[in-house]
Design a protein around this motif. Structure first.
Motif, PDB file in Angstrom:
ATOM      1  N   GLN A 187      75.128  34.893  47.807  1.00  9.51           N
ATOM      2  CA  GLN A 187      74.126  33.830  47.955  1.00  9.51           C
ATOM      3  C   GLN A 187      73.141  33.853  46.776  1.00  9.51           C
ATOM      4  OE1 GLN A 187      72.305  33.408  51.820  1.00  9.51           O
ATOM      5  NE2 GLN A 187      74.127  34.156  52.893  1.00  9.51           N
ATOM      6  N   VAL A 188      73.707  33.797  45.577  1.00  7.11           N
ATOM      7  CA  VAL A 188      72.892  33.917  44.373  1.00  7.11           C
ATOM      8  C   VAL A 188      71.872  32.784  44.275  1.00  7.11           C
ATOM      9  CG1 VAL A 188      72.971  33.829  41.851  1.00  7.11           C
ATOM     10  CG2 VAL A 188      74.621  35.237  43.105  1.00  7.11           C
ATOM     11  N   ALA A 189      72.289  31.572  44.578  1.00 12.33           N
ATOM     12  CA  ALA A 189      71.384  30.432  44.447  1.00 12.33           C
ATOM     13  C   ALA A 189      70.188  30.564  45.389  1.00 12.33           C
ATOM     14  CB  ALA A 189      72.138  29.131  44.730  1.00 12.33           C
ATOM     15  N   ALA A 190      70.427  31.019  46.616  1.00 11.55           N
ATOM     16  CA  ALA A 190      69.333  31.172  47.584  1.00 11.55           C
ATOM     17  C   ALA A 190      68.360  32.268  47.152  1.00 11.55           C
ATOM     18  CB  ALA A 190      69.899  31.479  48.962  1.00 11.55           C
ATOM     19  N   VAL A 191      68.909  33.376  46.653  1.00  7.75           N
ATOM     20  CA  VAL A 191      68.047  34.471  46.192  1.00  7.75           C
ATOM     21  C   VAL A 191      67.213  34.013  44.999  1.00  7.75           C
ATOM     22  CG1 VAL A 191      68.002  36.795  45.234  1.00  7.75           C
ATOM     23  CG2 VAL A 191      69.636  36.243  47.039  1.00  7.75           C
ATOM     24  N   ALA A 212      71.442  35.598  35.003  1.00  8.56           N
ATOM     25  CA  ALA A 212      71.512  34.387  34.177  1.00  8.56           C
ATOM     26  C   ALA A 212      70.747  33.239  34.830  1.00  8.56           C
ATOM     27  CB  ALA A 212      72.970  33.996  33.958  1.00  8.56           C
ATOM     28  N   ALA A 213      70.804  33.155  36.164  1.00 12.86           N
ATOM     29  CA  ALA A 213      70.118  32.079  36.876  1.00 12.86           C
ATOM     30  C   ALA A 213      68.604  32.166  36.722  1.00 12.86           C
ATOM     31  CB  ALA A 213      70.490  32.112  38.353  1.00 12.86           C
ATOM     32  N   LEU A 214      68.081  33.368  36.492  1.00 13.54           N
ATOM     33  CA  LEU A 214      66.641  33.554  36.350  1.00 13.54           C
ATOM     34  C   LEU A 214      66.213  33.727  34.898  1.00 13.54           C
ATOM     35  CD1 LEU A 214      66.050  35.989  39.361  1.00 13.54           C
ATOM     36  CD2 LEU A 214      65.295  33.609  39.200  1.00 13.54           C
ATOM     37  N   THR A 267      63.060  31.614  33.739  1.00 13.78           N
ATOM     38  CA  THR A 267      61.720  32.015  34.200  1.00 13.78           C
ATOM     39  C   THR A 267      61.428  33.486  33.907  1.00 13.78           C
ATOM     40  OG1 THR A 267      62.618  32.463  36.405  1.00 13.78           O
ATOM     41  CG2 THR A 267      61.647  30.284  36.020  1.00 13.78           C
ATOM     42  N   HIS A 268      62.467  34.314  33.869  1.00 15.72           N
ATOM     43  CA  HIS A 268      62.318  35.747  33.604  1.00 15.72           C
ATOM     44  C   HIS A 268      63.282  36.133  32.473  1.00 15.72           C
ATOM     45  CE1 HIS A 268      60.730  35.212  37.671  1.00 15.72           C
ATOM     46  NE2 HIS A 268      60.040  36.332  37.493  1.00 15.72           N
ATOM     47  N   PRO A 269      62.961  35.719  31.247  1.00 15.27           N
ATOM     48  CA  PRO A 269      63.899  35.888  30.136  1.00 15.27           C
ATOM     49  C   PRO A 269      64.027  37.324  29.630  1.00 15.27           C
ATOM     50  CG  PRO A 269      61.844  34.957  29.352  1.00 15.27           C
ATOM     51  CD  PRO A 269      61.736  35.003  30.844  1.00 15.27           C
ATOM     52  N   PHE A 270      63.060  38.161  29.953  1.00 18.85           N
ATOM     53  CA  PHE A 270      63.086  39.543  29.472  1.00 18.85           C
ATOM     54  C   PHE A 270      63.727  40.410  30.554  1.00 18.85           C
ATOM     55  CE2 PHE A 270      59.442  37.268  27.725  1.00 18.85           C
ATOM     56  CZ  PHE A 270      59.745  37.339  26.363  1.00 18.85           C
ATOM     57  N   GLN A 271      64.884  40.972  30.258  1.00 17.35           N
ATOM     58  CA  GLN A 271      65.683  41.628  31.289  1.00 17.35           C
ATOM     59  C   GLN A 271      66.227  42.969  30.783  1.00 17.35           C
ATOM     60  OE1 GLN A 271      68.702  38.884  32.687  1.00 17.35           O
ATOM     61  NE2 GLN A 271      67.187  37.367  33.334  1.00 17.35           N
ATOM     62  N   LEU A 304      63.469  42.462  35.651  1.00 16.29           N
ATOM     63  CA  LEU A 304      63.372  41.137  35.044  1.00 16.29           C
ATOM     64  C   LEU A 304      61.892  40.780  34.953  1.00 16.29           C
ATOM     65  CD1 LEU A 304      66.302  41.307  36.202  1.00 16.29           C
ATOM     66  CD2 LEU A 304      66.107  38.892  36.777  1.00 16.29           C
ATOM     67  N   SER A 305      61.494  40.202  33.815  1.00 14.49           N
ATOM     68  CA  SER A 305      60.073  39.973  33.608  1.00 14.49           C
ATOM     69  C   SER A 305      59.808  38.639  32.934  1.00 14.49           C
ATOM     70  CB  SER A 305      59.489  41.105  32.754  1.00 14.49           C
ATOM     71  OG  SER A 305      58.150  40.856  32.420  1.00 14.49           O
ATOM     72  N   LYS A 306      58.672  38.029  33.342  1.00 17.37           N
ATOM     73  CA  LYS A 306      58.173  36.854  32.631  1.00 17.37           C
ATOM     74  C   LYS A 306      57.476  37.262  31.337  1.00 17.37           C
ATOM     75  CE  LYS A 306      57.391  33.835  36.637  1.00 17.37           C
ATOM     76  NZ  LYS A 306      56.386  33.012  37.367  1.00 17.37           N
TER      77      LYS A 306
END
Length: 293
Positions: A104-108, A134-136, A139-143, A157-159
């Motif tokens: 349930q990647v989209a819901a998370v 990848a989905a985030l 908004t959270h490009p630093f991973q 994951l960080s903003k």
């Protein structure tokens, strides 16, 4: 005569039950000596309540005093974590054991976006749920992802920009140093193993080894697979001068038994709320943490 004998056996049985309960409470504080102490500490509240109820029976003053002291030790080191909420802090952290088979990647992803969390700590990042990163990414490009097995990756994951990062040498932690509005803070995503007879103590030591090389404030979030009053967690708190965000709540159900496995720790603690399962077997924890006491 029969009544006297039955009463004698009852008193002997009651004494054994109360004695075992008291012994269990104190054994639960011995996690530093042997990991079995941490396993026993999982029952600290129940054993403390048994001791407290034992004080109501007509037993000797010394027995009552011993049971009362034991009940106080058990309940005062656990129950305060359930009450109230810590003060909101400067950094919002969302921690989630995804469950390696979660699809349930989209819901998370939607829930994490909606939460507004600045930093996300993930456990059980697997090939199946890896698309979440990848989905985030917008908004959270630093991973930062640490792979310990195909099913047991941990990630931060960080903003905000990540300026440094590392992994423990065995399953335990992925830690990243984040530039939070000019202040550097280390955020660790933690996934310890189950308590004794499993290797919780070993994975806890792996995390502690990483923490010993960090400078500045540290936030730990994740699936500790043990309760926050256990010695292994207390040692991690002491090593980085942290306290738990409150209130703690059950985040995992083991055959109907609620367990307090997922929590967040920071120098000044903070306030914690809880998110839905969303295809996982663990609830998420959203904490507003304080970076100083």
């Amino acid at each position: 005569m029969r009544d006297v004998t039955e009463m004698r056996f009852f008193r002997i049985g009651l004494g054994l039950v109360l004695g075992c309960a008291a012994l269990g409470v104190w054994l639960g504080f011995a996690g530093r000596l042997h990991p079995i102490g941490d396993s026993v500490s999982l029952f600290r509240i129940v054993l403390g309540l048994v001791c407290l109820l034992g004080c109501l029976w007509q037993i000797g003053l010394i027995w009552r005093a011993a049971l009362g002291l034991t009940a106080a030790a058990a309940l005062l080191t656990t129950l305060p974590l359930f009450w109230g909420s810590g003060a909101d802090g400067e950094l919002s952290v969302y921690s989630k054991n995804l469950w390696y088979r979660n699809d349930q990647v989209a819901a998370v992803a939607a829930d994490m976006r909606e939460s507004g969390a600045e930093v996300i700590a993930l456990q059980e990042v697997s090939g199946r749920n890896l698309p979440l990163l990848a989905a985030l990414s917008d908004t959270h490009p630093f991973q930062h992802l640490c792979r310990f097995a195909g099913w047991s990756g941990v990630a931060v994951l960080s903003k905000h920009p990540i300026t440094d990062q590392t992994c423990s040498d065995r399953r335990g932690i992925a830690v990243a140093r984040i530039d939070h509005e000019g202040e550097y803070v280390w955020v660790g995503s933690v996934h310890l193993k189950w308590p004794f007879p499993y290797a919780n103590a070993h994975s806890s030591r792996a995390v502690k080894d990483v923490l010993s090389g960090l400078d500045g404030p540290v936030v730990l979030a994740g699936d500790f697979n043990i309760f926050p009053w256990a010695n292994s967690v207390r040692q991690l708190q002491r090593s980085a001068n942290m306290q738990a965000a409150q209130p703690i709540r059950p985040t995992f159900s083991l055959r109907g038994t609620p367990l307090f496995l997922d929590h967040v720790h920071a120098p000044g603690g903070g306030s914690a709320t809880y998110r839905d399962l969303l295809g996982s077997d663990h609830m998420g924890v959203l904490a507003q943490v304080r970076l100083s006491r």
